[in-house]
Write a protein that holds these residues in place. Structure first.
Motif, PDB file in Angstrom:
ATOM      1  N   LEU A   1     -13.525   5.107   3.738  1.00 23.62           N
ATOM      2  CA  LEU A   1     -12.510   5.187   2.655  1.00 23.62           C
ATOM      3  C   LEU A   1     -13.364   6.090   1.508  1.00 23.62           C
ATOM      4  O   LEU A   1     -12.524   6.910   0.919  1.00 23.62           O
ATOM      5  CB  LEU A   1     -12.207   3.813   1.930  1.00 23.62           C
ATOM      6  CG  LEU A   1     -11.172   3.112   2.969  1.00 23.62           C
ATOM      7  CD1 LEU A   1     -11.183   1.636   2.568  1.00 23.62           C
ATOM      8  CD2 LEU A   1      -9.803   3.683   3.028  1.00 23.62           C
ATOM      9  N   ALA A   2     -14.303   6.089   1.237  1.00 23.46           N
ATOM     10  CA  ALA A   2     -15.136   6.668   0.290  1.00 23.46           C
ATOM     11  C   ALA A   2     -15.150   8.061   0.660  1.00 23.46           C
ATOM     12  O   ALA A   2     -14.844   9.075  -0.166  1.00 23.46           O
ATOM     13  CB  ALA A   2     -16.649   6.173   0.011  1.00 23.46           C
TER      14      ALA A   2
ATOM     15  N   PRO B   1      -5.877  10.696  -3.343  1.00 16.90           N
ATOM     16  CA  PRO B   1      -6.878   9.724  -2.979  1.00 16.90           C
ATOM     17  C   PRO B   1      -7.947   9.677  -4.390  1.00 16.90           C
ATOM     18  O   PRO B   1      -8.430   8.379  -4.325  1.00 16.90           O
ATOM     19  CB  PRO B   1      -7.713  10.278  -1.724  1.00 16.90           C
ATOM     20  CG  PRO B   1      -7.493  11.864  -1.886  1.00 16.90           C
ATOM     21  CD  PRO B   1      -6.030  11.930  -2.299  1.00 16.90           C
ATOM     22  N   ALA B   2      -8.157  10.673  -5.003  1.00 16.99           N
ATOM     23  CA  ALA B   2      -8.830  10.504  -6.267  1.00 16.99           C
ATOM     24  C   ALA B   2      -8.380   9.528  -7.256  1.00 16.99           C
ATOM     25  O   ALA B   2      -8.859   9.076  -8.124  1.00 16.99           O
ATOM     26  CB  ALA B   2      -9.232  11.917  -7.033  1.00 16.99           C
TER      27      ALA B   2
ATOM     28  N   GLN C   1      -7.936   4.006   8.574  1.00 13.70           N
ATOM     29  CA  GLN C   1      -7.045   4.941   9.179  1.00 13.70           C
ATOM     30  C   GLN C   1      -5.735   4.918   8.786  1.00 13.70           C
ATOM     31  O   GLN C   1      -5.005   5.848   8.729  1.00 13.70           O
ATOM     32  CB  GLN C   1      -7.019   4.407  10.892  1.00 13.70           C
ATOM     33  CG  GLN C   1      -5.965   4.464  11.495  1.00 13.70           C
ATOM     34  CD  GLN C   1      -5.458   5.349  12.420  1.00 13.70           C
ATOM     35  OE1 GLN C   1      -6.165   5.664  13.136  1.00 13.70           O
ATOM     36  NE2 GLN C   1      -4.196   5.796  12.426  1.00 13.70           N
ATOM     37  N   ARG C   2      -5.270   3.875   8.422  1.00 10.29           N
ATOM     38  CA  ARG C   2      -3.838   3.500   7.872  1.00 10.29           C
ATOM     39  C   ARG C   2      -3.819   4.332   6.423  1.00 10.29           C
ATOM     40  O   ARG C   2      -2.856   4.966   6.190  1.00 10.29           O
ATOM     41  CB  ARG C   2      -3.589   2.064   7.722  1.00 10.29           C
ATOM     42  CG  ARG C   2      -2.343   1.648   7.159  1.00 10.29           C
ATOM     43  CD  ARG C   2      -1.307   2.042   8.220  1.00 10.29           C
ATOM     44  NE  ARG C   2       0.376   1.840   7.793  1.00 10.29           N
ATOM     45  CZ  ARG C   2       1.368   2.725   7.610  1.00 10.29           C
ATOM     46  NH1 ARG C   2       1.054   3.829   8.437  1.00 10.29           N
ATOM     47  NH2 ARG C   2       2.497   2.413   7.258  1.00 10.29           N
ATOM     48  N   VAL C   3      -4.893   4.152   5.647  1.00 10.85           N
ATOM     49  CA  VAL C   3      -4.846   4.840   4.224  1.00 10.85           C
ATOM     50  C   VAL C   3      -4.939   6.182   4.712  1.00 10.85           C
ATOM     51  O   VAL C   3      -4.040   7.000   3.879  1.00 10.85           O
ATOM     52  CB  VAL C   3      -6.205   4.462   3.649  1.00 10.85           C
ATOM     53  CG1 VAL C   3      -6.264   5.072   2.316  1.00 10.85           C
ATOM     54  CG2 VAL C   3      -6.161   2.905   3.121  1.00 10.85           C
ATOM     55  N   GLY C   4      -5.733   6.776   5.615  1.00 11.27           N
ATOM     56  CA  GLY C   4      -5.527   7.998   5.707  1.00 11.27           C
ATOM     57  C   GLY C   4      -4.235   8.858   6.347  1.00 11.27           C
ATOM     58  O   GLY C   4      -3.922   9.629   5.805  1.00 11.27           O
TER      59      GLY C   4
ATOM     60  N   LEU D   1       0.960  -1.073  -0.108  1.00  8.85           N
ATOM     61  CA  LEU D   1       0.019   0.068   0.005  1.00  8.85           C
ATOM     62  C   LEU D   1       0.904   1.505   0.042  1.00  8.85           C
ATOM     63  O   LEU D   1       0.691   2.180  -0.818  1.00  8.85           O
ATOM     64  CB  LEU D   1      -0.925  -0.003   1.326  1.00  8.85           C
ATOM     65  CG  LEU D   1      -2.264   1.023   1.401  1.00  8.85           C
ATOM     66  CD1 LEU D   1      -2.981   0.802   0.019  1.00  8.85           C
ATOM     67  CD2 LEU D   1      -2.869   0.672   2.839  1.00  8.85           C
ATOM     68  N   ALA D   2       1.769   1.309   0.960  1.00  8.36           N
ATOM     69  CA  ALA D   2       2.715   2.413   1.023  1.00  8.36           C
ATOM     70  C   ALA D   2       3.521   2.795  -0.389  1.00  8.36           C
ATOM     71  O   ALA D   2       3.585   3.680  -0.876  1.00  8.36           O
ATOM     72  CB  ALA D   2       3.522   2.506   2.142  1.00  8.36           C
ATOM     73  N   THR D   3       4.025   1.643  -0.712  1.00  2.00           N
ATOM     74  CA  THR D   3       4.840   1.715  -1.839  1.00  2.00           C
ATOM     75  C   THR D   3       4.182   2.002  -3.272  1.00  2.00           C
ATOM     76  O   THR D   3       4.453   3.092  -3.949  1.00  2.00           O
ATOM     77  CB  THR D   3       5.745   0.249  -2.184  1.00  2.00           C
ATOM     78  OG1 THR D   3       6.238  -0.029  -0.995  1.00  2.00           O
ATOM     79  CG2 THR D   3       6.649   0.200  -3.429  1.00  2.00           C
TER      80      THR D   3
END
Ligand code: C2E
Ligand code: CA
Ligand code: CA
Ligand code: CA
Length: 277
Positions: free
Chosen positions: A169-170, A143-144, A130-133, A94-96
């Motif tokens: 997430l949305a 994010p788009a 939360q992690r994605v945030g 995800l991070a990469t």
């Protein structure tokens, strides 16, 4: 005491078959792979069927052990899932991928949607929203232009938790796609309550599209129903011009497959985007 521990040990050793041993060995190897940074991402272009333009890429995990051949995810993802190692590995993915999205923008390339596969454990077990945030802030990824791919079974396993996570997430502007659609047991109607943007038709249906009338009918129905629900439809595993022509005729929105490109290293994607720009 010590004696008992010894018995215990020999008991388990005797019980362990070759398979269990291999399992343990692989688990150790995967753990070390993460520490030694032996994972990398390849990216497969996602193409607009009408125009042939690359609109996005799917991040696909690869394991390149030192001095050995590249290992495909089919060989290690199931084990990573079983052992829970998919959570730290998936977090790295995800991070990469998010960092890569930003790096392409910074390199002056047209913004490209990056799709990331999330396993059930990552999606349901950990606070992924939360992690994605946090990662959106850390990486500067837009994010788009981020899509998270999950399978139907993840939604059906825990619909309440999934709905909550997807809603969060949305709200951040991240898009969600249902991967391998058609292989699970959910109907399109049951997907209606989830905030989904895209459906990916599984490769198994695309494969025999031009020979098997049932597969053709299924693909047709999925495209039509998905469109009636305002969902974007992506066909996976498109290998031939005949398959592509069928999908074009039946209004499929996007496709990915060997007929356009295999998954490639990030430099390969950059070259493709430069040619297009
Ligand atoms: P998937 O998400 O369905 O990814 C598509 C797979 O189809 C990829 O295999 C891709 O290389 C392959 N593919 C694409 N086009 C064609 C085609 O035209 N013909 C054929 N025969 N195959 C095609 P890959 O990279 O081996 O990945 C296999 C699976 O491993 C993925 O299936 C996904 O479920 C999982 N996976 C890959 N990367 C990740 C990851 O970062 N996290 C998680 N949780 N799972 C991942
Ligand atoms: Ca996928
Ligand atoms: Ca898929
Ligand atoms: Ca698949």
């Amino acid at each position: 005491s010590k004696g008992q521990g010894g018995n215990h040990y020999s008991f388990y050793t005797a019980e362990m078959g070759a398979q269990a041993y291999e399992h343990l060995r692989m688990e150790g190897a995967l753990q070390r792979a993460l520490q030694r940074q032996e994972f990398l991402l390849h990216y497969q272009p996602v193409v607009d069927i009408g125009s042939g333009v690359v609109t996005g890429v799917e991040a696909l995990l690869r394991w390149q052990p030192l001095d050995r051949e590249m290992v495909s995810p089919a060989e290690f993802i199931p084990l990573a899932e079983e052992t829970g190692l998919i959570v730290p590995i998936g977090d790295w993915v995800l991070a990469t991928a998010m960092r890569q999205q930003k790096a392409w923008v910074d390199a002056g390339l047209p913004p490209v949607r990056v799709s990331v596969n999330l396993s059930a454990r990552q999606f349901l077990g950990q606070d992924v929203a939360q992690r994605v945030g946090v990662l959106l802030k850390e990486t500067g990824c837009d994010p788009a232009f981020l899509t998270l791919e999950i399978t139907e079974s993840v939604l059906m396993e825990n619909p309440v938790a999934a709905t909550e996570t997807m809603g969060r997430l949305a709200a951040m502007g991240v898009q969600l796609a249902i991967d391998d659609f058609g292989t699970g047991y959910s109907s399109l109607a049951s997907l209606k309550r989830f905030p989904i943007h895209s459906l990916k038709i599984d490769r198994s249906f695309v494969m025999d599209l031009t020979q098997d009338a049932d597969d053709a009918a299924i693909v047709n129905a999925v495209i039509a129903l998905a469109h009636s629900m305002k969902l974007n439809v992506i066909a996976e595993g498109v290998e031939t011009q005949e398959q592509l022509a069928f999908l074009q005729q039946h209004g499929c929105d996007q496709m990915q497959g060997y007929c356009f490109s295999r998954p490639v290293a990030p430099q390969g994607i950059e070259a493709m985007l430069r040619r297009e720009a």
